[in-house]
Write a protein that holds these residues in place. Structure first.
Motif, mmCIF file in Angstrom:
data_model
loop_
_atom_site.group_PDB
_atom_site.id
_atom_site.type_symbol
_atom_site.label_atom_id
_atom_site.label_comp_id
_atom_site.label_asym_id
_atom_site.label_seq_id
_atom_site.Cartn_x
_atom_site.Cartn_y
_atom_site.Cartn_z
ATOM 1 N N LEU A 47 1.059 -1.242 0.089
ATOM 2 C CA LEU A 47 -0.173 -0.134 -0.016
ATOM 3 C C LEU A 47 0.962 1.404 0.074
ATOM 4 O O LEU A 47 0.553 2.431 -0.678
ATOM 5 N N ARG A 48 2.200 1.261 0.699
ATOM 6 C CA ARG A 48 2.985 2.383 0.746
ATOM 7 C C ARG A 48 3.599 2.562 -0.559
ATOM 8 O O ARG A 48 3.636 3.816 -1.252
ATOM 9 N N ARG A 49 3.753 1.649 -1.406
ATOM 10 C CA ARG A 49 4.428 1.635 -2.633
ATOM 11 C C ARG A 49 3.241 2.253 -3.575
ATOM 12 O O ARG A 49 3.473 3.087 -4.447
ATOM 13 N N LEU A 50 2.173 1.722 -3.496
ATOM 14 C CA LEU A 50 1.062 2.543 -4.415
ATOM 15 C C LEU A 50 0.670 3.991 -4.158
ATOM 16 O O LEU A 50 0.428 4.644 -4.937
ATOM 17 N N HIS A 51 0.897 4.360 -3.073
ATOM 18 C CA HIS A 51 0.454 5.561 -2.185
ATOM 19 C C HIS A 51 1.486 6.486 -2.861
ATOM 20 O O HIS A 51 1.497 7.556 -3.465
ATOM 21 N N GLU A 52 2.794 5.945 -2.851
ATOM 22 C CA GLU A 52 3.942 6.751 -3.480
ATOM 23 C C GLU A 52 3.923 6.797 -4.922
ATOM 24 O O GLU A 52 4.360 8.017 -5.388
ATOM 25 N N SER A 53 3.631 5.807 -5.704
ATOM 26 C CA SER A 53 3.552 5.921 -7.054
ATOM 27 C C SER A 53 2.396 6.825 -7.522
ATOM 28 O O SER A 53 2.496 7.576 -8.606
ATOM 29 N N ALA A 54 1.415 6.826 -6.912
ATOM 30 C CA ALA A 54 0.251 7.663 -7.103
ATOM 31 C C ALA A 54 0.615 9.178 -6.736
ATOM 32 O O ALA A 54 0.131 9.946 -7.929
ATOM 33 N N CYS A 55 1.535 9.467 -6.068
ATOM 34 C CA CYS A 55 1.808 10.862 -5.821
ATOM 35 C C CYS A 55 2.747 11.316 -7.078
ATOM 36 O O CYS A 55 2.969 12.719 -7.473
ATOM 37 N N LYS A 56 3.096 10.489 -7.808
ATOM 38 C CA LYS A 56 3.997 10.816 -9.189
ATOM 39 C C LYS A 56 3.129 11.260 -10.238
ATOM 40 O O LYS A 56 3.534 11.588 -11.123
ATOM 41 N N ARG A 57 1.641 10.652 -10.017
ATOM 42 C CA ARG A 57 0.756 10.778 -11.261
ATOM 43 C C ARG A 57 -0.383 11.901 -10.872
ATOM 44 O O ARG A 57 -0.808 12.665 -11.796
ATOM 45 N N PHE A 58 -1.052 11.734 -9.346
ATOM 46 C CA PHE A 58 -2.124 12.558 -9.441
ATOM 47 C C PHE A 58 -1.610 13.718 -8.627
ATOM 48 O O PHE A 58 -0.804 13.944 -7.817
ATOM 49 N N VAL A 91 -2.942 13.543 -3.432
ATOM 50 C CA VAL A 91 -3.254 12.170 -3.094
ATOM 51 C C VAL A 91 -3.284 12.198 -1.565
ATOM 52 O O VAL A 91 -2.503 12.841 -0.823
ATOM 53 N N LEU A 92 -4.473 11.825 -1.015
ATOM 54 C CA LEU A 92 -4.517 11.767 0.445
ATOM 55 C C LEU A 92 -4.819 10.412 0.951
ATOM 56 O O LEU A 92 -5.421 9.603 0.260
ATOM 57 N N GLY A 93 -4.317 9.890 1.857
ATOM 58 C CA GLY A 93 -4.480 8.762 2.543
ATOM 59 C C GLY A 93 -4.629 8.647 3.940
ATOM 60 O O GLY A 93 -5.033 9.719 4.476
ATOM 61 N N PRO A 94 -4.504 7.558 4.609
ATOM 62 C CA PRO A 94 -4.699 7.387 6.066
ATOM 63 C C PRO A 94 -3.563 8.327 6.924
ATOM 64 O O PRO A 94 -4.223 8.691 7.978
ATOM 65 N N ASP A 135 -7.110 13.058 -7.135
ATOM 66 C CA ASP A 135 -7.604 14.106 -7.747
ATOM 67 C C ASP A 135 -6.621 14.717 -8.621
ATOM 68 O O ASP A 135 -5.536 14.678 -8.423
ATOM 69 N N MET A 136 -7.197 15.623 -9.468
ATOM 70 C CA MET A 136 -6.316 16.214 -10.566
ATOM 71 C C MET A 136 -6.561 17.839 -10.418
ATOM 72 O O MET A 136 -6.223 18.445 -11.291
ATOM 73 N N ALA A 137 -7.031 18.204 -9.100
ATOM 74 C CA ALA A 137 -6.798 19.616 -8.878
ATOM 75 C C ALA A 137 -5.757 20.347 -9.051
ATOM 76 O O ALA A 137 -5.464 21.383 -9.752
ATOM 77 N N LYS A 138 -4.798 19.747 -8.517
ATOM 78 C CA LYS A 138 -3.182 20.485 -8.397
ATOM 79 C C LYS A 138 -2.422 19.865 -9.395
ATOM 80 O O LYS A 138 -2.784 18.757 -10.080
ATOM 81 N N SER A 139 -1.271 20.408 -9.450
ATOM 82 C CA SER A 139 -0.404 19.902 -10.708
ATOM 83 C C SER A 139 0.942 19.845 -10.307
ATOM 84 O O SER A 139 1.622 20.355 -9.620
ATOM 85 N N MET A 140 1.622 18.773 -10.795
ATOM 86 C CA MET A 140 2.980 18.502 -10.558
ATOM 87 C C MET A 140 3.742 19.566 -11.344
ATOM 88 O O MET A 140 4.828 20.032 -10.786
ATOM 89 N N LYS A 141 3.305 20.255 -12.515
ATOM 90 C CA LYS A 141 3.981 20.966 -13.467
ATOM 91 C C LYS A 141 4.084 22.399 -12.456
ATOM 92 O O LYS A 141 5.534 22.925 -12.617
ATOM 93 N N ASP A 142 3.450 23.048 -11.852
ATOM 94 C CA ASP A 142 3.699 24.164 -10.924
ATOM 95 C C ASP A 142 3.949 24.058 -9.659
ATOM 96 O O ASP A 142 3.993 24.881 -8.873
ATOM 97 N N GLY A 143 4.183 22.763 -9.109
ATOM 98 C CA GLY A 143 4.713 22.638 -7.929
ATOM 99 C C GLY A 143 3.819 22.695 -6.941
ATOM 100 O O GLY A 143 3.978 22.717 -5.569
ATOM 101 N N SER A 144 2.372 22.550 -7.271
ATOM 102 C CA SER A 144 1.148 22.675 -6.108
ATOM 103 C C SER A 144 0.819 21.239 -5.729
ATOM 104 O O SER A 144 -0.192 21.214 -5.067
ATOM 105 N N ALA A 145 1.400 20.444 -6.224
ATOM 106 C CA ALA A 145 0.870 18.961 -6.061
ATOM 107 C C ALA A 145 1.129 18.620 -4.432
ATOM 108 O O ALA A 145 1.633 19.102 -3.750
ATOM 109 N N TYR A 146 0.026 17.806 -4.120
ATOM 110 C CA TYR A 146 -0.055 17.684 -2.454
ATOM 111 C C TYR A 146 -0.104 16.051 -2.178
ATOM 112 O O TYR A 146 -0.961 15.411 -2.844
ATOM 113 N N CYS A 147 0.605 15.580 -1.549
ATOM 114 C CA CYS A 147 0.991 14.005 -1.396
ATOM 115 C C CYS A 147 1.202 13.846 0.203
ATOM 116 O O CYS A 147 1.966 14.265 0.882
ATOM 117 N N ARG A 148 -0.116 13.458 0.900
ATOM 118 C CA ARG A 148 -0.058 13.138 2.365
ATOM 119 C C ARG A 148 -0.618 11.730 2.550
ATOM 120 O O ARG A 148 -1.524 11.260 1.884
#
Ligand SMILES: [Zn+2]
Length: 216
Positions: A173-184, A187-190, A203-216
């Motif tokens: 599950l941690r691997r899946l969460h980590e890889s999701a953070c590279k795509r979406f 990403v919010l989890g437990p 979700d796709m609201a924020k973006s990797m491109k402008d550095g606003s991506a959020y992974c927790r």
């Protein structure tokens, strides 16, 4: 094809009930996928061998709407409860299923994932289901909640039980969460809060491109 589309539309109308005020204002138009970006996304799905059905644009009222969305019909892995999804979300979700979920299941659990269980996509609601505040990305079909994975050997690995469960499930599950953070974009989890103890929110609201991506 027409019959499938109208059946899907009816199904969407039914699932639209129970959301925010103004949900009875449903307006539909057939101008989905007019822009070049939207059409390019559909082309990318096709070339990734993903089968889908484009949905009409719908305004549900209360700000909830599904614009340029599709219903996923078939891709590398079966998934439950998928309703309207924006094309970029669907593209990332199907790629994540193929390039992250499948290899991780082999590596950590020694089996194949035959089904991904989700808690749905479109839902006319606020962030965290509050009575007031900002609309959730679910209100635009731009988010998906993933709750569990069914393996070929019958085993079910859920976010709720597995996140702090057996060593192999934790690692998977941690691997899946980590890889999701590279795509979406988000990403919010437990680890984010107790509302996410039983699922990953992508979700796709924020973006990797402008550095606003959020992974927790
Ligand atoms: Zn969610």
């Amino acid at each position: 094809m027409l019959r499938i589309a109208s059946a899907l539309f009816l199904a969407l109308l039914v699932t639209a009930c129970g959301g925010r005020e103004g949900r009875d204002v449903v307006r539909q138009d057939n101008k989905a996928f007019q822009s070049q970006t939207a059409r390019q996304c559909l082309t990318s799905l096709k070339s990734a061998d993903v089968k889908y059905s484009p949905l009409p644009n719908i305004e549900y009222g209360g700000g909830c709407r599904t614009i340029d969305t599709i219903k996923l019909m078939q891709f590398a892995t079966e998934a439950t409860n998928l309703g309207a999804m924006t094309c970029p979300l669907a593209a990332n979700f199907t790629a994540w299923a193929k390039h992250a979920v499948r290899p991780a299941a082999k590596e950590y659990l020694g089996s194949e994932v035959v089904r991904i269980e989700t808690m749905g996509t479109y839902n006319c609601r606020n962030i965290n289901g509050g009575r007031s505040g900002k609309l959730s990305q679910h209100a635009f079909g731009n988010a998906v909640d993933v709750s569990a994975f069914i393996l070929k050997n019958g085993r079910r690995v859920s976010v709720l039980q597995g996140w702090n469960g057996k060593a192999d499930e934790r690692a998977f599950l941690r691997r899946l969460h980590e890889s999701a953070c590279k795509r979406f974009g988000t990403v919010l989890g437990p680890n984010y809060n107790s509302a996410h103890a039983n699922h990953f929110h992508f979700d796709m609201a924020k973006s990797m491109k402008d550095g606003s991506a959020y992974c927790r």
